[in-house]
Design a protein around this motif. Structure first.
Motif, PDB file in Angstrom:
ATOM      1  N   VAL A 232       9.955 -50.706 -48.241  1.00  0.00           N
ATOM      2  CA  VAL A 232      10.833 -50.536 -47.045  1.00  0.00           C
ATOM      3  C   VAL A 232       9.802 -50.850 -45.810  1.00  0.00           C
ATOM      4  CG1 VAL A 232      12.110 -49.036 -48.383  1.00  0.00           C
ATOM      5  CG2 VAL A 232      10.098 -48.167 -46.979  1.00  0.00           C
ATOM      6  N   ILE A 233      10.467 -50.737 -44.771  1.00  0.00           N
ATOM      7  CA  ILE A 233       9.920 -51.247 -43.196  1.00  0.00           C
ATOM      8  C   ILE A 233      10.033 -49.668 -42.519  1.00  0.00           C
ATOM      9  CG2 ILE A 233      10.223 -53.485 -43.073  1.00  0.00           C
ATOM     10  CD1 ILE A 233      12.667 -53.160 -41.228  1.00  0.00           C
ATOM     11  N   GLY A 234      10.853 -48.841 -43.125  1.00  0.00           N
ATOM     12  CA  GLY A 234      10.810 -47.713 -42.292  1.00  0.00           C
ATOM     13  C   GLY A 234      11.625 -46.564 -43.076  1.00  0.00           C
ATOM     14  N   ILE A 235      11.412 -45.268 -42.877  1.00  0.00           N
ATOM     15  CA  ILE A 235      11.960 -44.215 -43.598  1.00  0.00           C
ATOM     16  C   ILE A 235      12.542 -43.103 -42.626  1.00  0.00           C
ATOM     17  CG2 ILE A 235      11.936 -42.495 -45.067  1.00  0.00           C
ATOM     18  CD1 ILE A 235       9.590 -43.908 -46.629  1.00  0.00           C
ATOM     19  N   PHE A 236      13.887 -43.001 -42.725  1.00  0.00           N
ATOM     20  CA  PHE A 236      14.466 -41.708 -41.870  1.00  0.00           C
ATOM     21  C   PHE A 236      14.087 -40.402 -42.417  1.00  0.00           C
ATOM     22  CE2 PHE A 236      17.469 -45.139 -40.486  1.00  0.00           C
ATOM     23  CZ  PHE A 236      17.930 -44.940 -39.279  1.00  0.00           C
ATOM     24  N   SER A 237      13.676 -39.500 -41.500  1.00  0.00           N
ATOM     25  CA  SER A 237      13.478 -38.191 -41.935  1.00  0.00           C
ATOM     26  C   SER A 237      14.145 -37.120 -41.016  1.00  0.00           C
ATOM     27  CB  SER A 237      11.778 -37.961 -42.086  1.00  0.00           C
ATOM     28  OG  SER A 237      11.540 -36.898 -42.471  1.00  0.00           O
ATOM     29  N   ASP A 238      14.241 -36.073 -41.503  1.00  0.00           N
ATOM     30  CA  ASP A 238      14.817 -35.001 -40.543  1.00  0.00           C
ATOM     31  C   ASP A 238      13.639 -34.069 -40.137  1.00  0.00           C
ATOM     32  OD1 ASP A 238      17.265 -35.688 -41.588  1.00  0.00           O
ATOM     33  OD2 ASP A 238      18.100 -33.708 -41.959  1.00  0.00           O
ATOM     34  N   TRP A 239      12.508 -34.639 -40.616  1.00  0.00           N
ATOM     35  CA  TRP A 239      10.995 -33.860 -40.020  1.00  0.00           C
ATOM     36  C   TRP A 239      10.090 -34.842 -40.187  1.00  0.00           C
ATOM     37  CZ3 TRP A 239      11.355 -29.724 -37.193  1.00  0.00           C
ATOM     38  CH2 TRP A 239      10.090 -29.027 -37.043  1.00  0.00           C
ATOM     39  N   PRO A 240      10.012 -35.450 -38.925  1.00  0.00           N
ATOM     40  CA  PRO A 240       9.327 -36.983 -38.906  1.00  0.00           C
ATOM     41  C   PRO A 240       7.631 -36.786 -39.325  1.00  0.00           C
ATOM     42  CG  PRO A 240      10.709 -36.814 -37.117  1.00  0.00           C
ATOM     43  CD  PRO A 240      10.830 -35.389 -37.776  1.00  0.00           C
ATOM     44  N   ALA A 241       7.033 -35.676 -38.988  1.00  0.00           N
ATOM     45  CA  ALA A 241       5.842 -35.255 -39.168  1.00  0.00           C
ATOM     46  C   ALA A 241       5.186 -35.741 -40.698  1.00  0.00           C
ATOM     47  CB  ALA A 241       5.321 -33.851 -38.810  1.00  0.00           C
ATOM     48  N   THR A 242       6.017 -35.451 -41.682  1.00  0.00           N
ATOM     49  CA  THR A 242       5.619 -35.521 -42.994  1.00  0.00           C
ATOM     50  C   THR A 242       5.657 -37.094 -43.373  1.00  0.00           C
ATOM     51  OG1 THR A 242       7.240 -33.757 -43.629  1.00  0.00           O
ATOM     52  CG2 THR A 242       6.636 -35.644 -45.429  1.00  0.00           C
ATOM     53  N   THR A 243       6.581 -38.114 -42.859  1.00  0.00           N
ATOM     54  CA  THR A 243       6.187 -39.440 -42.906  1.00  0.00           C
ATOM     55  C   THR A 243       5.270 -40.307 -42.076  1.00  0.00           C
ATOM     56  OG1 THR A 243       8.694 -39.737 -43.300  1.00  0.00           O
ATOM     57  CG2 THR A 243       7.644 -41.760 -42.793  1.00  0.00           C
ATOM     58  N   THR A 244       4.979 -39.485 -40.793  1.00  0.00           N
ATOM     59  CA  THR A 244       3.849 -39.925 -40.085  1.00  0.00           C
ATOM     60  C   THR A 244       2.780 -39.690 -40.494  1.00  0.00           C
ATOM     61  OG1 THR A 244       5.339 -39.416 -38.021  1.00  0.00           O
ATOM     62  CG2 THR A 244       2.945 -39.635 -37.621  1.00  0.00           C
TER      63      THR A 244
ATOM     64  N   GLY B 211      15.036 -46.683 -45.772  1.00  0.00           N
ATOM     65  CA  GLY B 211      15.571 -45.518 -46.475  1.00  0.00           C
ATOM     66  C   GLY B 211      16.052 -44.409 -45.547  1.00  0.00           C
ATOM     67  N   TRP B 212      16.986 -43.712 -46.172  1.00  0.00           N
ATOM     68  CA  TRP B 212      17.508 -42.535 -45.622  1.00  0.00           C
ATOM     69  C   TRP B 212      17.916 -41.484 -46.680  1.00  0.00           C
ATOM     70  CZ3 TRP B 212      22.633 -41.569 -46.606  1.00  0.00           C
ATOM     71  CH2 TRP B 212      23.511 -42.789 -47.070  1.00  0.00           C
ATOM     72  N   SER B 213      17.776 -40.175 -46.522  1.00  0.00           N
ATOM     73  CA  SER B 213      16.911 -39.477 -45.467  1.00  0.00           C
ATOM     74  C   SER B 213      15.848 -38.433 -46.210  1.00  0.00           C
ATOM     75  CB  SER B 213      17.768 -38.798 -44.602  1.00  0.00           C
ATOM     76  OG  SER B 213      18.546 -39.796 -43.705  1.00  0.00           O
ATOM     77  N   LEU B 214      14.618 -38.481 -45.804  1.00  0.00           N
ATOM     78  CA  LEU B 214      13.811 -37.383 -46.150  1.00  0.00           C
ATOM     79  C   LEU B 214      14.032 -36.322 -45.636  1.00  0.00           C
ATOM     80  CD1 LEU B 214      10.405 -39.445 -46.193  1.00  0.00           C
ATOM     81  CD2 LEU B 214      12.086 -38.848 -48.171  1.00  0.00           C
ATOM     82  N   GLU B 215      13.611 -35.149 -46.175  1.00  0.00           N
ATOM     83  CA  GLU B 215      13.617 -33.778 -45.577  1.00  0.00           C
ATOM     84  C   GLU B 215      15.008 -33.182 -45.401  1.00  0.00           C
ATOM     85  OE1 GLU B 215      10.743 -32.254 -45.987  1.00  0.00           O
ATOM     86  OE2 GLU B 215       9.261 -32.987 -44.582  1.00  0.00           O
ATOM     87  N   ARG B 216      16.126 -33.660 -46.061  1.00  0.00           N
ATOM     88  CA  ARG B 216      17.370 -33.240 -45.952  1.00  0.00           C
ATOM     89  C   ARG B 216      18.086 -32.659 -47.122  1.00  0.00           C
ATOM     90  NH1 ARG B 216      20.346 -33.676 -41.946  1.00  0.00           N
ATOM     91  NH2 ARG B 216      22.714 -33.701 -42.304  1.00  0.00           N
ATOM     92  N   SER B 217      17.359 -32.520 -48.182  1.00  0.00           N
ATOM     93  CA  SER B 217      17.875 -32.027 -49.532  1.00  0.00           C
ATOM     94  C   SER B 217      17.471 -30.549 -49.709  1.00  0.00           C
ATOM     95  CB  SER B 217      17.661 -32.817 -50.553  1.00  0.00           C
ATOM     96  OG  SER B 217      18.307 -33.997 -50.504  1.00  0.00           O
ATOM     97  N   GLY B 218      16.669 -29.827 -48.844  1.00  0.00           N
ATOM     98  CA  GLY B 218      15.962 -28.407 -48.944  1.00  0.00           C
ATOM     99  C   GLY B 218      14.739 -28.913 -49.796  1.00  0.00           C
ATOM    100  N   PRO B 219      14.304 -27.738 -50.343  1.00  0.00           N
ATOM    101  CA  PRO B 219      13.087 -27.890 -51.312  1.00  0.00           C
ATOM    102  C   PRO B 219      13.303 -28.655 -52.211  1.00  0.00           C
ATOM    103  CG  PRO B 219      13.382 -25.631 -50.637  1.00  0.00           C
ATOM    104  CD  PRO B 219      14.500 -26.445 -49.992  1.00  0.00           C
TER     105      PRO B 219
ATOM    106  N   GLY C 278      16.900 -36.916 -34.910  1.00  0.00           N
ATOM    107  CA  GLY C 278      15.783 -35.910 -33.937  1.00  0.00           C
ATOM    108  C   GLY C 278      14.893 -35.323 -35.139  1.00  0.00           C
ATOM    109  N   ALA C 279      14.917 -33.934 -35.159  1.00  0.00           N
ATOM    110  CA  ALA C 279      14.233 -33.333 -36.296  1.00  0.00           C
ATOM    111  C   ALA C 279      15.103 -31.988 -36.604  1.00  0.00           C
ATOM    112  CB  ALA C 279      13.045 -32.695 -35.340  1.00  0.00           C
ATOM    113  N   PRO C 280      16.198 -32.261 -37.269  1.00  0.00           N
ATOM    114  CA  PRO C 280      17.332 -31.320 -37.543  1.00  0.00           C
ATOM    115  C   PRO C 280      17.134 -30.567 -38.617  1.00  0.00           C
ATOM    116  CG  PRO C 280      18.158 -33.303 -38.366  1.00  0.00           C
ATOM    117  CD  PRO C 280      16.694 -33.744 -37.701  1.00  0.00           C
ATOM    118  N   LEU C 281      15.763 -30.844 -39.461  1.00  0.00           N
ATOM    119  CA  LEU C 281      15.441 -29.535 -40.244  1.00  0.00           C
ATOM    120  C   LEU C 281      15.366 -28.203 -39.642  1.00  0.00           C
ATOM    121  CD1 LEU C 281      14.378 -28.874 -43.168  1.00  0.00           C
ATOM    122  CD2 LEU C 281      12.114 -29.330 -42.552  1.00  0.00           C
TER     123      LEU C 281
END
Length: 418
Positions: free
Chosen positions: A398-410, A355-363, A83-86
């Motif tokens: 890559v054909i797609g990227i997982f993200s905890d805050w999809p707006a960044t990738t979108t 690839g996994w996962s963006l926005e998951r490591s903090g700043p 989802g958007a767990p950030l």
């Protein structure tokens, strides 16, 4: 408010708002088709633009800034990780809807099973004590594999609990409230144990957290007009569960719920960290196996990055490989981020990559943490996330990227034609 979005263009073979060149190598990427149902009005919010402004000056920054006036659209390149767990409790209705509004074209439900063998959306079979309020519900806490034990400062012991989906029924699961994935190891009460959220996340949106069965997630994602990537979570209980519920039963049940809901196989990317699950889908449920995703968490030992390893996967019929981001990236002699040997061999063997996962490591300002471990020396600001996305998209392919805050990738997907 809802608006019908027609998604006419692609990145590789993945849906974008502008610009495309078909990429025949992305054989498992979704076909470009108009949305069949209404989608939420896409609203990227301030974060993508904050990150772009934080980038080092250069062509990529200029290009992303020039795209800020584009109307955002949903993209299958942007995959919602839980989802958007950030900022919202993972695997909840609220988190999925937020991800959809941020343009995620594909939403993940991690699939676990309950005591009565119903499938639910949870990241792990044994995470209820950190992702829900179960320890503060006495009658359900008592059913946990390890009910809440408070910290004892005098003895130097930390608070503990372990609560599994298989400890409770679906009805009991549905009575819980989702929360941010965290706990306070120094808690002396159940209520204190529910805290511990990282300071780079927030509890601001954790007042609501509607848990979902797998079937309910399918219906919700269908309603949103989006696509599916369920992950069959590796059980922590012995299988067969209670002597007769086998791993194959579990893997088959997950796919059967899409069949029962009338979902087209080409709209589903089933995932597992267990290679046997992927091989089962490929051989026993081939319509859904064509887009099966093997989640690779092996170390980067030479044997695990070699061409022989990649070819062993393709020989088993694996179509898509999904490693952590760091496995696909390395630094060259100029300290520039480039594709790793792992990524190059995977592509040469004919595997598609996610690839996994963006926005998951903090700043990222201090190097980015675990997800960027092979390129930490090249990361020094939060805007470097777009440098990482750009290399993954343009150089790794890559054909797609997982993200905890999809707006960044979108935002990247909407901006960059390949």
């Amino acid at each position: 408010m809802k608006i019908l979005f027609v998604l006419p263009l692609a990145i590789g073979a993945l849906t974008l708002v502008s610009g495309c060149n078909d990429n025949d190598n992305n054989s498992n990427a979704p076909e470009v088709t108009p949305a069949e149902t209404s989608q939420p009005l896409i609203q990227l919010g301030p974060r993508p633009y904050f990150l772009v402004n934080d980038m080092d000056d250069g062509e990529l920054k200029n290009a992303l800034q020039a795209c800020e006036s584009l109307p955002p659209a949903s993209s299958n390149f942007s995959i919602a990780h839980r989802g958007a767990p950030l900022q919202l409790p993972e695997h909840t209705r609220e988190s999925y809807v937020a991800a959809a509004k941020m343009g995620a074209g594909i939403i993940e439900c991690d699939v676990a099973f309950t005591k009565d063998r119903q499938l639910v959306c949870r990241h792990a079979q044994n995470d209820l004590h950190t992702t829900t309020n179960i320890v503060a519900v006495p009658e359900l806490n008592a059913k946990c594999t390890k009910p809440f034990v408070p910290a004892n400062p005098g003895a130097g012991t930390k608070a503990e609990a372990e609560c599994r989906t298989s400890d409770i029924t679906l009805a009991e699961f549905k009575s819980l409230r989702g929360k941010m994935d965290a706990f306070d190891e120094n808690a002396t009460t159940p209520e204190e144990y529910l805290g511990g959220t990282a300071n780079w996340r927030t509890d601001l949106y954790a007042t609501e957290g509607t848990l979902l069965s797998h079937r309910e997630s399918i219906e919700l994602i269908k309603e949103l007009g989006l696509k599916f990537t369920p992950e069959l979570k590796t059980p922590v209980v012995d299988m067969p569960f209670e002597g007769d519920y086998t791993q194959e039963d579990y893997a088959r049940q997950m796919i059967n719920e899409y069949i029962a809901a009338g979902v087209k196989p080409e709209d589903v990317w089933p995932q597992s960290f267990l290679l046997d699950d992927v091989v089962f889908w490929v051989n026993q449920m081939p319509e859904f196996g064509r887009q099966a995703v093997f989640l690779d968490e092996k170390s980067n030992d030479p044997d695990n990055v070699s061409m022989a390893y990649m070819e062993s996967l393709t020989q088993k019929g694996v179509p898509i490989l999904a490693p952590a981001i760091w496995k696909m990236l390395t630094l060259n002699s100029h300290q520039e981020i480039v594709p790793s040997e792992y990524a190059l061999n995977a592509k040469a063997a004919g595997l598609d990559l996610i690839g996994w996962s963006l926005e998951r490591s903090g700043p990222l300002a201090e190097g980015g943490g675990w997800y960027y471990q092979t390129i930490n020396d090249a990361i020094n600001n939060d805007g470097d996330i777009y440098k990482v996305i750009d290399v993954l998209a343009q150089d790794v392919g890559v054909i797609g990227i997982f993200s905890d805050w999809p707006a960044t990738t979108t935002h990247y997907a909407n901006c960059m034609g390949l």
